[in-house]
Design a protein around this motif. Structure first.
Motif, PDB file in Angstrom:
ATOM      1  N   GLN A 287     -62.401  -7.266 -14.640  1.00  0.00           N
ATOM      2  CA  GLN A 287     -62.475  -6.636 -15.830  1.00  0.00           C
ATOM      3  C   GLN A 287     -61.004  -5.426 -14.928  1.00  0.00           C
ATOM      4  O   GLN A 287     -60.889  -4.325 -14.454  1.00  0.00           O
ATOM      5  N   ASP A 288     -60.182  -5.030 -15.849  1.00  0.00           N
ATOM      6  CA  ASP A 288     -58.838  -4.244 -15.992  1.00  0.00           C
ATOM      7  C   ASP A 288     -57.937  -4.209 -16.836  1.00  0.00           C
ATOM      8  O   ASP A 288     -58.746  -4.953 -18.118  1.00  0.00           O
ATOM      9  N   LEU A 289     -56.896  -3.793 -16.751  1.00  0.00           N
ATOM     10  CA  LEU A 289     -56.282  -2.956 -18.016  1.00  0.00           C
ATOM     11  C   LEU A 289     -54.756  -3.652 -18.173  1.00  0.00           C
ATOM     12  O   LEU A 289     -53.939  -3.584 -16.551  1.00  0.00           O
TER      13      LEU A 289
ATOM     14  N   LEU B  63     -57.168   1.194 -27.041  1.00  0.00           N
ATOM     15  CA  LEU B  63     -57.344   0.103 -26.653  1.00  0.00           C
ATOM     16  C   LEU B  63     -57.697  -0.876 -27.385  1.00  0.00           C
ATOM     17  O   LEU B  63     -57.872  -0.814 -28.101  1.00  0.00           O
TER      18      LEU B  63
ATOM     19  N   VAL C 100     -65.964  -0.606 -21.083  1.00  0.00           N
ATOM     20  CA  VAL C 100     -64.970   0.747 -21.813  1.00  0.00           C
ATOM     21  C   VAL C 100     -65.572   1.475 -22.108  1.00  0.00           C
ATOM     22  O   VAL C 100     -65.960   2.651 -22.110  1.00  0.00           O
TER      23      VAL C 100
ATOM     24  N   GLY D  81     -59.569   4.189 -15.148  1.00  0.00           N
ATOM     25  CA  GLY D  81     -59.821   4.038 -16.818  1.00  0.00           C
ATOM     26  C   GLY D  81     -60.470   5.243 -17.571  1.00  0.00           C
ATOM     27  O   GLY D  81     -60.254   4.945 -18.587  1.00  0.00           O
TER      28      GLY D  81
ATOM     29  N   SER E 111     -59.270  -4.839 -27.406  1.00  0.00           N
ATOM     30  CA  SER E 111     -60.097  -5.573 -27.353  1.00  0.00           C
ATOM     31  C   SER E 111     -60.382  -6.975 -27.889  1.00  0.00           C
ATOM     32  O   SER E 111     -59.992  -6.722 -28.814  1.00  0.00           O
TER      33      SER E 111
ATOM     34  N   THR F 211     -57.386  -4.511 -22.838  1.00  0.00           N
ATOM     35  CA  THR F 211     -58.556  -4.840 -21.363  1.00  0.00           C
ATOM     36  C   THR F 211     -59.593  -5.809 -21.841  1.00  0.00           C
ATOM     37  O   THR F 211     -59.720  -5.838 -22.567  1.00  0.00           O
ATOM     38  N   THR F 212     -59.302  -6.050 -20.609  1.00  0.00           N
ATOM     39  CA  THR F 212     -60.055  -8.034 -20.387  1.00  0.00           C
ATOM     40  C   THR F 212     -60.103  -8.231 -18.883  1.00  0.00           C
ATOM     41  O   THR F 212     -59.845  -7.395 -18.106  1.00  0.00           O
TER      42      THR F 212
ATOM     43  N   SER G 124     -66.019  -6.485 -22.334  1.00  0.00           N
ATOM     44  CA  SER G 124     -64.851  -5.832 -21.677  1.00  0.00           C
ATOM     45  C   SER G 124     -65.182  -4.729 -22.670  1.00  0.00           C
ATOM     46  O   SER G 124     -65.149  -3.444 -22.654  1.00  0.00           O
TER      47      SER G 124
END
Length: 284
Positions: A133-135, A154, A166, A146, A156, A198-199, A162
């Motif tokens: 997982q990243d941004l 944010l 978070v 994070g 998603s 985010t995913t 994800s």
């Protein structure tokens, strides 16, 4: 040219043959779990994503591309289906379990992370890719960790691990917006309606590499989780073992590595092919 007379007996046999053919024709459901020569020319329905560049994408001309598409195609061929007998069905994140339980698809390759909750109702072959997982943020964003997401907007998709990760572990004060597709999230990021998406890094890299977005976004470079991509099948299906065998062959014959290069190029520093049957534990 002389035409041969058709006797009553011949005509009756012909009618019986045609009736048998009609009864045994393609009903479009791909069979239950039949594979190989047992497929009888039926189509196999495979769940993928339609809107994830580099992973699973349906273009306006109806063609499919992406790493998951390449893996699904390889697996289906190993199960005995010709490429023309594969019918790709769109399966959004929130609908994957339902699609399997209803029998809408025989298996799903759609950035489908293996986790304990999903394994209560789905069997997974694989894993076939280890992502993290990243941004994805604007190129000039000051979000570097994070926790920087606290107070930020944010985005998603509904049903993704994800978003849950978070809110529960990383930034409980993030203003989470869950939309139907990542395409909607990326549009929100481009317009400034959200601050980050985010995913999995594999998915984000595909979006960042699209021509219309080049230079606009960057990956934050965080490994917030381990995402073991698996191929989902209906619980109790004998397809799991057969798909695992196909995945092992895909790695050993070099097709897996080629699929990585073809679909991610230089935009993604991928992990080596995971060992089938070995799931990397979640990050602490």
């Amino acid at each position: 040219m002389k035409l041969r007379k058709v006797t009553a007996a011949t005509a009756a046999a012909l009618v019986l043959a045609l009736t048998a053919t009609a009864c045994g024709g393609d009903d479009g459901d791909g069979g239950s779990d039949s594979t190989g020569g047992e497929s009888g020319g039926k189509k196999i329905k495979v769940g993928i994503k339609y809107d994830q560049p580099g992973i699973g994408l349906k273009s306006p001309d109806g063609k499919f591309s992406g790493f998951d598409v390449a893996v699904a195609t390889y697996v289906a061929k190993e199960l005995g289906y010709a490429e023309g007998d594969i019918e790709f069905i769109e399966t959004p994140s929130a609908e994957r379990e339902n699609a399997l339980s209803r029998g809408d698809v025989q298996f799903i390759a759609a950035s489908y992370s293996i986790n304990d909750e999903r394994e209560k109702s789905v069997d997974f072959a694989g894993p076939y890719l280890l992502a993290h997982q990243d941004l994805l943020v604007k190129a000039d964003s000051d979000i570097k960790s994070g926790t920087d997401l606290n107070g930020k907007k944010l985005c998603s998709v509904t049903g993704s691990t994800s978003a849950q990760n978070v809110k529960e572990k990383i930034a409980p004060k993030a203003q989470l917006q869950e939309l139907g597709t990542y395409s909607e999230c990326i549009e929100g990021l481009a317009s400034g309606q959200v601050d980050a998406l985010t995913t999995d890094d594999s998915i984000l890299a595909g979006y960042a590499a699209q021509e219309q977005y080049k230079g606009q976004f960057k990956l934050a470079g965080l490994e917030l989780s381990n995402e073991n991509y698996g191929i989902g099948v209906k619980e109790g299906s004998d397809l799991k073992a057969k798909i695992n065998t196909a995945l092992e062959k895909m790695v050993s014959d070099g097709a897996w590595e080629q699929a990585v290069k073809d679909n991610f190029g230089d935009t993604y520093e991928n992990e080596p092919a995971p060992k089938v049957g070995t799931v990397v534990p979640p990050k602490a």
